[in-house]
Design a protein around this motif. Sequence first.
Motif, PDB file in Angstrom:
ATOM      1  N   ARG A   1       0.848  -1.198   0.000  1.00 46.70           N
ATOM      2  CA  ARG A   1       0.000   0.000   0.000  1.00 46.70           C
ATOM      3  C   ARG A   1       0.878   1.240   0.000  1.00 46.70           C
ATOM      4  NH1 ARG A   1      -5.032   1.709   3.957  1.00 46.70           N
ATOM      5  NH2 ARG A   1      -5.417   3.688   2.908  1.00 46.70           N
ATOM      6  N   THR A   2       0.494   2.202  -0.825  1.00 49.05           N
ATOM      7  CA  THR A   2       1.092   3.524  -0.776  1.00 49.05           C
ATOM      8  C   THR A   2      -0.048   4.517  -0.930  1.00 49.05           C
ATOM      9  OG1 THR A   2       2.751   5.028  -1.693  1.00 49.05           O
ATOM     10  CG2 THR A   2       1.710   3.502  -3.249  1.00 49.05           C
ATOM     11  N   GLY A   3      -0.232   5.355   0.064  1.00 51.77           N
ATOM     12  CA  GLY A   3      -1.353   6.291   0.037  1.00 51.77           C
ATOM     13  C   GLY A   3      -2.670   5.555  -0.049  1.00 51.77           C
ATOM     14  N   ALA A   4      -3.489   5.934  -1.020  1.00 48.05           N
ATOM     15  CA  ALA A   4      -4.818   5.351  -1.174  1.00 48.05           C
ATOM     16  C   ALA A   4      -4.843   4.205  -2.182  1.00 48.05           C
ATOM     17  CB  ALA A   4      -5.803   6.433  -1.593  1.00 48.05           C
ATOM     18  N   HIS A   5      -3.676   3.656  -2.523  1.00 53.87           N
ATOM     19  CA  HIS A   5      -3.629   2.590  -3.521  1.00 53.87           C
ATOM     20  C   HIS A   5      -2.880   1.366  -3.002  1.00 53.87           C
ATOM     21  CE1 HIS A   5      -4.454   6.125  -6.047  1.00 53.87           C
ATOM     22  NE2 HIS A   5      -5.212   5.264  -6.691  1.00 53.87           N
ATOM     23  N   VAL A   6      -3.379   0.209  -3.415  1.00 56.09           N
ATOM     24  CA  VAL A   6      -2.686  -1.050  -3.160  1.00 56.09           C
ATOM     25  C   VAL A   6      -2.296  -1.627  -4.513  1.00 56.09           C
ATOM     26  CG1 VAL A   6      -2.885  -3.416  -2.299  1.00 56.09           C
ATOM     27  CG2 VAL A   6      -3.868  -1.528  -0.987  1.00 56.09           C
ATOM     28  N   TYR A   7      -1.027  -1.983  -4.627  1.00 53.77           N
ATOM     29  CA  TYR A   7      -0.484  -2.613  -5.820  1.00 53.77           C
ATOM     30  C   TYR A   7      -0.220  -4.068  -5.484  1.00 53.77           C
ATOM     31  CZ  TYR A   7       0.564   2.123  -7.470  1.00 53.77           C
ATOM     32  OH  TYR A   7       0.468   3.427  -7.873  1.00 53.77           O
TER      33      TYR A   7
ATOM     34  N   VAL B   1      -4.754  -8.345  -1.574  1.00 52.62           N
ATOM     35  CA  VAL B   1      -5.302  -7.078  -1.081  1.00 52.62           C
ATOM     36  C   VAL B   1      -5.984  -7.302   0.261  1.00 52.62           C
ATOM     37  CG1 VAL B   1      -7.005  -5.255  -1.499  1.00 52.62           C
ATOM     38  CG2 VAL B   1      -5.590  -6.102  -3.404  1.00 52.62           C
ATOM     39  N   HIS B   2      -6.787  -8.359   0.332  1.00 53.15           N
ATOM     40  CA  HIS B   2      -7.504  -8.666   1.567  1.00 53.15           C
ATOM     41  C   HIS B   2      -6.534  -8.915   2.723  1.00 53.15           C
ATOM     42  CE1 HIS B   2     -10.859  -9.886   4.015  1.00 53.15           C
ATOM     43  NE2 HIS B   2     -10.316 -11.070   4.242  1.00 53.15           N
ATOM     44  N   GLY B   3      -5.452  -9.625   2.443  1.00 50.46           N
ATOM     45  CA  GLY B   3      -4.469  -9.907   3.485  1.00 50.46           C
ATOM     46  C   GLY B   3      -3.769  -8.660   4.005  1.00 50.46           C
ATOM     47  N   LEU B   4      -3.698  -7.628   3.180  1.00 51.65           N
ATOM     48  CA  LEU B   4      -3.015  -6.391   3.571  1.00 51.65           C
ATOM     49  C   LEU B   4      -3.956  -5.394   4.232  1.00 51.65           C
ATOM     50  CD1 LEU B   4      -0.279  -4.864   3.419  1.00 51.65           C
ATOM     51  CD2 LEU B   4      -1.087  -3.896   1.259  1.00 51.65           C
TER      52      LEU B   4
ATOM     53  N   ILE C   1     -11.743  -1.718  -0.351  1.00 52.49           N
ATOM     54  CA  ILE C   1     -11.606  -1.360  -1.766  1.00 52.49           C
ATOM     55  C   ILE C   1     -12.687  -0.358  -2.164  1.00 52.49           C
ATOM     56  CG2 ILE C   1     -11.745  -2.212  -4.142  1.00 52.49           C
ATOM     57  CD1 ILE C   1     -10.482  -4.836  -3.140  1.00 52.49           C
ATOM     58  N   VAL C   2     -12.247   0.757  -2.739  1.00 49.87           N
ATOM     59  CA  VAL C   2     -13.152   1.785  -3.251  1.00 49.87           C
ATOM     60  C   VAL C   2     -13.437   1.505  -4.723  1.00 49.87           C
ATOM     61  CG1 VAL C   2     -13.377   4.258  -3.770  1.00 49.87           C
ATOM     62  CG2 VAL C   2     -12.315   3.509  -1.617  1.00 49.87           C
ATOM     63  N   ARG C   3     -12.373   1.169  -5.474  1.00 49.75           N
ATOM     64  CA  ARG C   3     -12.536   0.818  -6.880  1.00 49.75           C
ATOM     65  C   ARG C   3     -11.286   0.120  -7.382  1.00 49.75           C
ATOM     66  NH1 ARG C   3     -14.245   4.016 -10.859  1.00 49.75           N
ATOM     67  NH2 ARG C   3     -13.326   2.536 -12.294  1.00 49.75           N
ATOM     68  N   VAL C   4     -11.474  -0.647  -8.431  1.00 55.39           N
ATOM     69  CA  VAL C   4     -10.359  -1.261  -9.131  1.00 55.39           C
ATOM     70  C   VAL C   4      -9.882  -0.233 -10.150  1.00 55.39           C
ATOM     71  CG1 VAL C   4      -9.598  -3.185 -10.568  1.00 55.39           C
ATOM     72  CG2 VAL C   4     -11.358  -3.547  -8.811  1.00 55.39           C
ATOM     73  N   VAL C   5      -8.594   0.086 -10.130  1.00 56.56           N
ATOM     74  CA  VAL C   5      -8.053   1.134 -10.986  1.00 56.56           C
ATOM     75  C   VAL C   5      -7.460   0.548 -12.272  1.00 56.56           C
ATOM     76  CG1 VAL C   5      -6.343   2.997 -11.149  1.00 56.56           C
ATOM     77  CG2 VAL C   5      -7.574   2.599  -8.989  1.00 56.56           C
TER      78      VAL C   5
ATOM     79  N   VAL D   1      -5.625  -1.187  -6.881  1.00 56.72           N
ATOM     80  CA  VAL D   1      -6.943  -0.806  -6.367  1.00 56.72           C
ATOM     81  C   VAL D   1      -6.812   0.429  -5.498  1.00 56.72           C
ATOM     82  CG1 VAL D   1      -7.901  -3.145  -6.458  1.00 56.72           C
ATOM     83  CG2 VAL D   1      -6.817  -2.347  -4.355  1.00 56.72           C
ATOM     84  N   GLU D   2      -7.850   1.232  -5.525  1.00 53.66           N
ATOM     85  CA  GLU D   2      -7.950   2.367  -4.609  1.00 53.66           C
ATOM     86  C   GLU D   2      -8.650   1.877  -3.352  1.00 53.66           C
ATOM     87  OE1 GLU D   2     -10.033   6.787  -4.259  1.00 53.66           O
ATOM     88  OE2 GLU D   2     -10.237   5.627  -6.102  1.00 53.66           O
TER      89      GLU D   2
END
Length: 152
Positions: free
Chosen positions: A30-36, A78-81, A87-91, A149-150
Amino acid sequence: MGTWTERLTRLGIELPEVVTPVAAYAPAVRTGAHVYTAGQLPIVDGKLAVTGKVGDAVSPEDAQRHARTCTLNALAAVHGLVGVDSIVRVVKVVGFVASAPEFHGQPAVINGASELLGEVFGEAGQHARSAVGVAELPMGAPVEVEMIVEVA
């Protein structure tokens, strides 16, 4: 509508355990509002489900199903983190397809990922995407999916 977890349950979809990395990387960051997420392979119960090139040893239809498995593994990361409900949206989705010579159906293969995200997240699952044909993928996998994802 409820939570994404409730939506997954209604759809009969269970997220797998986070796949153990096969090298020196984190499954998701995660960085800011995004997960890679890291690139996810079609690993089921700790084992690669299939090997081979799409358009040769692996049919495009099977590869599409394996892209769905990759996407479930990405959602698990994502769920594990941060939890899937954040999740707000898939980017963005990036899909890699180990392609036999003359195979040009990469977009249809990666639809396995995109369609799953649409099922689960509806409008919030609409994303930008790349579908790329490659010569080889780790461990001989036919497909690999990563996503951004945001999150709240």
